[in-house]
Design a protein around this motif. Structure first.
Motif, PDB file in Angstrom:
ATOM      1  N   ALA A   1       0.829  -1.205   0.000  1.00  0.00           N
ATOM      2  CA  ALA A   1       0.000   0.000   0.000  1.00  0.00           C
ATOM      3  C   ALA A   1       0.864   1.256   0.000  1.00  0.00           C
ATOM      4  O   ALA A   1       0.538   2.255  -0.658  1.00  0.00           O
ATOM      5  CB  ALA A   1      -0.928  -0.013   1.212  1.00  0.00           C
ATOM      6  N   ILE A   2       1.983   1.210   0.722  1.00  0.00           N
ATOM      7  CA  ILE A   2       2.906   2.349   0.704  1.00  0.00           C
ATOM      8  C   ILE A   2       3.490   2.538  -0.695  1.00  0.00           C
ATOM      9  O   ILE A   2       3.602   3.667  -1.199  1.00  0.00           O
ATOM     10  CB  ILE A   2       4.037   2.132   1.731  1.00  0.00           C
ATOM     11  N   HIS A   3       3.853   1.428  -1.346  1.00  0.00           N
ATOM     12  CA  HIS A   3       4.366   1.509  -2.719  1.00  0.00           C
ATOM     13  C   HIS A   3       3.312   2.091  -3.660  1.00  0.00           C
ATOM     14  O   HIS A   3       3.624   2.912  -4.531  1.00  0.00           O
ATOM     15  CB  HIS A   3       4.791   0.122  -3.205  1.00  0.00           C
ATOM     16  N   VAL A   4       2.062   1.627  -3.510  1.00  0.00           N
ATOM     17  CA  VAL A   4       0.986   2.148  -4.352  1.00  0.00           C
ATOM     18  C   VAL A   4       0.811   3.642  -4.120  1.00  0.00           C
ATOM     19  O   VAL A   4       0.655   4.428  -5.066  1.00  0.00           O
ATOM     20  CB  VAL A   4      -0.328   1.391  -4.073  1.00  0.00           C
TER      21      VAL A   4
ATOM     22  N   SER B   1       3.614   5.463  -5.773  1.00  0.00           N
ATOM     23  CA  SER B   1       3.553   5.383  -7.236  1.00  0.00           C
ATOM     24  C   SER B   1       2.466   6.272  -7.825  1.00  0.00           C
ATOM     25  O   SER B   1       2.562   6.667  -8.999  1.00  0.00           O
ATOM     26  CB  SER B   1       3.312   3.930  -7.661  1.00  0.00           C
ATOM     27  N   GLN B   2       1.442   6.586  -7.044  1.00  0.00           N
ATOM     28  CA  GLN B   2       0.357   7.417  -7.558  1.00  0.00           C
ATOM     29  C   GLN B   2       0.634   8.916  -7.427  1.00  0.00           C
ATOM     30  O   GLN B   2      -0.112   9.734  -7.967  1.00  0.00           O
ATOM     31  CB  GLN B   2      -0.942   7.081  -6.820  1.00  0.00           C
ATOM     32  N   LEU B   3       1.697   9.263  -6.717  1.00  0.00           N
ATOM     33  CA  LEU B   3       1.995  10.693  -6.549  1.00  0.00           C
ATOM     34  C   LEU B   3       2.274  11.377  -7.888  1.00  0.00           C
ATOM     35  O   LEU B   3       1.906  12.537  -8.087  1.00  0.00           O
ATOM     36  CB  LEU B   3       3.196  10.864  -5.605  1.00  0.00           C
TER      37      LEU B   3
ATOM     38  N   LYS C   1      13.886   6.613  -3.976  1.00  0.00           N
ATOM     39  CA  LYS C   1      14.329   7.329  -5.174  1.00  0.00           C
ATOM     40  C   LYS C   1      13.154   8.019  -5.858  1.00  0.00           C
ATOM     41  O   LYS C   1      13.283   9.130  -6.373  1.00  0.00           O
ATOM     42  CB  LYS C   1      15.016   6.364  -6.132  1.00  0.00           C
ATOM     43  N   VAL C   2      11.999   7.346  -5.872  1.00  0.00           N
ATOM     44  CA  VAL C   2      10.804   7.966  -6.450  1.00  0.00           C
ATOM     45  C   VAL C   2      10.400   9.185  -5.629  1.00  0.00           C
ATOM     46  O   VAL C   2      10.059  10.240  -6.186  1.00  0.00           O
ATOM     47  CB  VAL C   2       9.653   6.943  -6.531  1.00  0.00           C
ATOM     48  N   LEU C   3      10.424   9.053  -4.309  1.00  0.00           N
ATOM     49  CA  LEU C   3      10.087  10.198  -3.462  1.00  0.00           C
ATOM     50  C   LEU C   3      11.050  11.363  -3.691  1.00  0.00           C
ATOM     51  O   LEU C   3      10.633  12.528  -3.762  1.00  0.00           O
ATOM     52  CB  LEU C   3      10.124   9.776  -1.994  1.00  0.00           C
ATOM     53  N   GLU C   4      12.317  11.039  -3.820  1.00  0.00           N
ATOM     54  CA  GLU C   4      13.300  12.091  -4.080  1.00  0.00           C
ATOM     55  C   GLU C   4      13.004  12.793  -5.402  1.00  0.00           C
ATOM     56  O   GLU C   4      13.070  14.035  -5.492  1.00  0.00           O
ATOM     57  CB  GLU C   4      14.701  11.491  -4.106  1.00  0.00           C
ATOM     58  N   SER C   5      12.644  12.008  -6.421  1.00  0.00           N
ATOM     59  CA  SER C   5      12.345  12.600  -7.722  1.00  0.00           C
ATOM     60  C   SER C   5      11.091  13.460  -7.667  1.00  0.00           C
ATOM     61  O   SER C   5      11.022  14.528  -8.294  1.00  0.00           O
ATOM     62  CB  SER C   5      12.178  11.485  -8.758  1.00  0.00           C
ATOM     63  N   VAL C   6      10.085  13.020  -6.910  1.00  0.00           N
ATOM     64  CA  VAL C   6       8.835  13.780  -6.812  1.00  0.00           C
ATOM     65  C   VAL C   6       9.087  15.122  -6.127  1.00  0.00           C
ATOM     66  O   VAL C   6       8.675  16.184  -6.615  1.00  0.00           O
ATOM     67  CB  VAL C   6       7.772  12.961  -6.047  1.00  0.00           C
TER      68      VAL C   6
ATOM     69  N   ALA D   1      -6.028   7.750  -9.877  1.00  0.00           N
ATOM     70  CA  ALA D   1      -5.039   7.612  -8.813  1.00  0.00           C
ATOM     71  C   ALA D   1      -5.683   7.799  -7.445  1.00  0.00           C
ATOM     72  O   ALA D   1      -5.397   7.051  -6.495  1.00  0.00           O
ATOM     73  CB  ALA D   1      -3.915   8.621  -9.012  1.00  0.00           C
ATOM     74  N   ALA D   2      -6.570   8.771  -7.328  1.00  0.00           N
ATOM     75  CA  ALA D   2      -7.254   9.001  -6.055  1.00  0.00           C
ATOM     76  C   ALA D   2      -8.156   7.820  -5.695  1.00  0.00           C
ATOM     77  O   ALA D   2      -8.234   7.419  -4.530  1.00  0.00           O
ATOM     78  CB  ALA D   2      -8.063  10.292  -6.131  1.00  0.00           C
ATOM     79  N   LEU D   3      -8.837   7.247  -6.697  1.00  0.00           N
ATOM     80  CA  LEU D   3      -9.690   6.081  -6.439  1.00  0.00           C
ATOM     81  C   LEU D   3      -8.849   4.882  -6.007  1.00  0.00           C
ATOM     82  O   LEU D   3      -9.270   4.096  -5.154  1.00  0.00           O
ATOM     83  CB  LEU D   3     -10.508   5.744  -7.685  1.00  0.00           C
TER      84      LEU D   3
END
Length: 760
Positions: free
Chosen positions: A213-216, A219-221, A240-245, A436-438
């Motif tokens: 769920a954390i990965h999902v 990933s939806q950010l 790494k995804v969080l850093e990029s966001v 993504a919100a759904l």
């Protein structure tokens, strides 16, 4: 004989060793089936067997003829429509997790449902996309397809045509992974390997789904902020995804962010209302459908795509596309990932199905579930779908809206079919941020599992540790490696539980035949010179040393050290006796010299092998009391133990390596004149020891007794208690073969001349 007396009972039976019980009660000769017998049974054919195979292979044949049309049909139709609408939206949303065009999510919500209708054994689960599996498939897709172009194609709405070849590659990879996962599930079902799910504990699945769920969420950010985020599949990819966001947060599309936040708030609020008032609401409020219709209408009416440059679903081609040919190279590159996808998909589906089977009291077959899931994934993957399992939220909708059978699942598939072939184009203006919100709205149940940690810690610290470590592994290492590491860690905890068991010393409680941990009770009774040691786990090569150390710690001395000191002392006594320097009187030893010392050469000749041998005093004209004072400077530690009882009632098996260790332990005690008894073992345990030639002149098969109390009574009768602390004038009439054990008067036996202390 057992005679009840009020809330007490009186037992009258002989004291039984294992051998004595075998003599009084002869065992039946049983024929144990061989491999050939099982093969003959498997190949045997009859009309009844053929019917059973047909019903087990196609469960629909058993429940469909008994379908109650008047009672169930309307409920199934209502449930199917509600579930179908949710399945459409979840299919579109979870396709984003696979990084393929949203329209392909509808195929994953359609084909597996049709297959499961015929082959599945659960009547209530809703088969289709599941966010954890979608993430796992998406990780493989990202690893095997170009990432830069893929990232550009996600947000460059005007260049969808140019990137169609990359989308096609993604779809083929996702479908190929799905087909291989389905093949693995199908083979496991045919080979009757459904038991593998037992290696995924509830704590592991809970921790893994929470991490997923954390990965999902992460990933939806990129869809909520509409940012170009390169995909990562290696360990630490989430960070790494969080850093990029956050490094490009200033590029956020405000329209997409506001839309997704509004949708999230509305969905969470309404879902909470559905949960609190589910007993009063006839059906849950279909909030996903409502917000989708509104969001699509608003996006189309105000032309969000052109005015605010939002990312939308885009073109959805009506109808089905031609089946694909799986890529052989992808098979080779993803075999490990597919095993994880296959097992996780089955574990989740089986756990959800088990909940409803217990609630509505009908059986489910794990092996048939594997076959149904495998066939569904093979068929769905062939038609460009991705891996399917089940969703607790979607299954909850199907069950709560009145679904009785998989007819509801069939109706939901028809709803998805209508969207695929007829009205899918109406969803083209829908923003991806809404999907993504759904998707995040369905994660509430998974994320709320965090609150279970404290309760789990109070119940079982090992389970809590498994949950925490699984969560950490899956978050840090990714879902694929995280799952493998979690299973390995869980198995390691099992090894630790058995390798370091909580052994205990037992004592009699309540002057009856009940023996408990002596640390837990204040009023306990322990026979003088008797120790009772309990081992609560299997004994095998990894824990035999720990078992020996715990036993030594419990009794307070090392038998091998005592044995060596006694053999050394015996050597000195024998020399004194041969030289005529030692006399024995009723009061003890008398030595005619003041000192005696071995030469250095003689001390060096004391070999360990000789010191470890049994004590032999046959050549001496007297017996040695090792607990009495010995002559000169001969010092041997005194022990106050003459009998040791090993409670093996919780020992389920013993391997060959540990047999040698156990025999060494028994020999060490026997050689220092401590009788050892083993209680609570089953017949197979003793038979295995006989087959392995465990017994000899020292360790005999007469050491086995049925219960602790049998062994204690045997010891009390065997030992001479004329010098013990109880009153010698106390007469206890007892008979060796007839003991009465009552719950308030201690131990009694009749017509036996051996005095037995009634209070221990």
């Amino acid at each position: 004989m057992i005679e009840p007396i009020g809330n007490q009972y009186v037992v009258a039976r002989p004291v039984y060793s294992a051998n004595a019980f075998g003599e009084d009660h002869k065992k039946k000769q049983r024929h144990h089936k061989t491999l050939l017998d099982h093969l003959k049974k498997l190949c045997r054919c009859s009309a009844q067997r053929a019917k059973k195979i047909a019903f087990s292979s196609f469960p629909i044949a058993s429940w469909l003829p008994a379908y109650r049309i008047k009672e169930w049909l309307l409920s199934d139709i209502v449930s199917g429509i509600s579930t179908g609408l949710v399945a459409v939206l979840q299919g579109l949303a979870f396709a984003l997790l696979v990084t393929i065009p949203p329209g392909y999510g509808l195929y994953a919500a359609f084909f597996p449902v049709i297959i499961y209708f015929f082959l599945g054994t659960s009547r209530h689960i809703s088969v289709g996309p599941f966010p954890v599996l979608s993430m796992m498939v998406g990780a493989v897709v990202v690893r095997l397809t170009p990432t830069d172009s893929a990232a550009d194609s996600t947000f460059a709405n005007s260049s969808m045509t140019n990137d169609s070849s990359i989308d096609e590659q993604k779809v083929i990879v996702a479908a190929t992974v799905t087909i291989l996962s389905g093949i693995i599930q199908l083979l496991m079902g045919v080979l009757r390997l459904g038991f593998v799910v037992i290696y995924l504990s509830e704590s592991l699945i809970s921790g893994f789904t929470t991490a997923a769920a954390i990965h999902v969420l992460v990933s939806q950010l990129k869809f909520m902020f509409q940012l170009t985020v390169p995909a990562h599949t290696d360990p630490f990819s989430l960070f790494k995804v969080l850093e990029s966001v956050f490094s490009q947060i200033e590029k956020t599309n405000i329209a997409d962010l506001v839309t997704s936040l509004v949708i999230l708030v509305v969905v969470f609020v309404v879902k909470e209302i559905n949960q609190r008032y589910k007993a009063k609401l006839p059906v849950p409020i279909p909030i996903e459908l409502i917000v989708t219709v509104i969001a699509t209408g608003v996006s189309y009416g105000f032309d969000f795509k052109r005015r605010f440059n939002v990312a939308v679903i885009g073109e959805m081609k009506p109808g089905f596309q031609a089946p694909i040919i799986p890529s052989r190279q992808t098979f080779q590159d993803t075999i490990g990932d597919c095993f994880g996808i296959a097992i996780v998909g089955f574990a989740v589906a089986f756990s959800v199905a088990s909940v409803y089977s217990l609630k509505y009291d009908y059986p489910i077959d794990g092996n048939q579930e594997l076959i149904a899931m495998g066939a569904g994934n093979i068929f769905g993957g062939s038609f460009r779908g991705f891996a399917a399992s089940t969703s607790l939220s979607r299954s909850g909708v199907q069950e709560s809206t009145g679904g009785k059978t998989q007819i509801a699942g069939l109706i939901s598939a028809i709803i998805v079919l209508i969207v695929i072939v007829a009205i899918g184009f109406l969803l083209e203006p829908l923003q991806k941020s809404v999907l993504a919100a759904l998707a995040l709205g369905n994660l509430k149940g998974m994320l709320m599992q965090f609150v279970e940690i404290r309760r789990l810690w109070r119940k079982d610290k090992y389970d809590c540790l498994i949950w925490v470590m699984t969560f950490i592994f899956a978050v840090v290492l990714g879902l694929g490696l995280g799952l493998a590491a979690s299973v390995a860690f869980q198995l390691l905890t099992i090894v630790f539980r058995t390798q370091f068991p909580k052994c205990s010393m037992l004592a009699n409680v309540g002057r009856s035949n009940i023996y408990k941990n002596r640390k837990d009770y204040s009023e306990i009774y322990e026979p003088e010179g008797v120790k009772i040691f309990r081992c609560p786990s299997p004994i095998y090569f990894a824990n035999i040393s720990f078992f020996k150390q715990k036993l030594i710690d419990a009794i307070g001395f090392r038998p091998l050290r005592i044995l060596r000191k006694r053999n050394k002392a015996l050597k000195k006594i024998r020399k004194l006796q041969k030289k005529g320097l030692l006399q024995v009187t009723p009061k003890g030893f008398i030595c005619t010299v003041d000192g005696f010392k071995d030469s250095d050469e003689e001390l060096d000749n004391d070999k360990i092998e000789e010191l470890d041998q049994p004590i032999n005093t046959k050549d001496l004209p007297f017996q040695i009391d090792w607990n009495a004072n010995l002559p000169l400077n001969i010092v041997v530690p005194k022990i106050n133990l003459h009998s040791l009882i090993l409670d093996f009632s919780a020992v389920s098996f013993l391997d060959v390596s540990s047999m040698r260790g156990l025999k060494t332990i028994l020999q060490e005690f026997i050689r220092i004149q401590v009788d050892v008894y083993i209680v609570g073992t089953d017949d197979d345990f003793i038979e295995k020891l006989k087959r392995c030639e465990f017994f000899d002149d020292e360790v005999k098969d007469s050491i086995f007794f049925l219960t602790i109390h049998d062994a204690v009574l045997h010891i009390l009768m065997k030992k001479d208690y004329s010098t013990s602390k109880f009153n010698p004038s106390q007469e206890v009439e007892a008979k060796l073969d007839d003991f009465t054990i009552n719950t308030n008067g201690g131990l009694r036996n009749r017509e036996c001349q051996v005095p037995i202390e009634t209070k221990f």
